[in-house]
Design an enzyme around this catalytic site. Structure first.
Site, short mmCIF file in Angstrom:
data_model
loop_
_atom_site.label_atom_id
_atom_site.label_comp_id
_atom_site.label_asym_id
_atom_site.label_seq_id
_atom_site.Cartn_x
_atom_site.Cartn_y
_atom_site.Cartn_z
N GLY A 1 -3.51 0.56 -3.62
CA GLY A 1 -2.49 1.57 -3.93
C GLY A 1 -2.88 2.94 -3.43
CB CYS A 2 -6.01 4.86 -3.69
SG CYS A 2 -6.08 4.87 -5.49
CB THR A 3 -5.43 2.38 1.08
OG1 THR A 3 -6.79 2.34 0.64
CG2 THR A 3 -5.38 2.36 2.59
#
Length: 164
Positions: free
Chosen positions: A45-47
């Site tokens: 998700g952060c990527t």
């Protein structure tokens, strides 16, 4: 701590980026700043979120805005994450989560029946006056950069209407 509301003064930020440079929100007065909190470098998700901001970076810069990603990861992790994905904006290290707490982004989380403290994915648009212009709590990574760009356009339209 609870999240600041729209119109509130933005809690100050003074954190090191991935190169060790201290970034201060007070130095950004007169300009827009997108402050986004994310749990961890190199997670799916952060990527997605970081890469969407990367892909839309030129639109954000044209709106006189800068993006600051903040997580509890250290500078070495941030430097690797930025290099792997060609991120053109700084990632700030909040290893003691003091800034995340000031923004209400350090919260009790539950996963697989376990409770722990961690980052709630959230973002804040800080106006040129140093006040919170927009708050996004419980952000969904995919599509969030487009929401931020739309908010910047709305804010620019509002300011244009006020000055005419």
């Amino acid at each position: 701590m609870s999240m600041p509301n729209e119109g509130d003064p933005a809690p100050d930020i003074a954190l090191p980026d991935d190169s060790g440079t201290i970034r201060r929100l007070s130095d950004r007065l007169g300009h827009w700043t997108v402050v986004y909190f994310y749990p961890k470098d190199d997670t799916p998700g952060c990527t997605i979120e970081a890469c969407e901001f990367r892909d839309d970076y030129s639109q954000i810069v044209r709106a006189d805005a800068e993006i600051w990603g903040i997580s509890p990861d250290g500078a070495t992790s941030h430097a690797g994450f930025r290099a792997r994905f060609g991120l053109p904006f700084p990632l700030l290290s909040d290893e003691e989560h003091e800034v995340a707490e000031a923004y209400g982004a350090w919260t009790l989380k539950k996963r697989y029946g376990r409770e722990y403290m961690g980052i709630q994915r959230s973002s804040f648009l800080v106006g040129p006056d140093g006040r919170i212009a927009r708050v996004w709590d419980k952000v969904h990574a995919e599509g969030h950069a487009a929401e931020v760009i739309a908010a910047l356009a709305e804010e620019a339209a509002e300011r244009g209407a006020q000055s005419s």
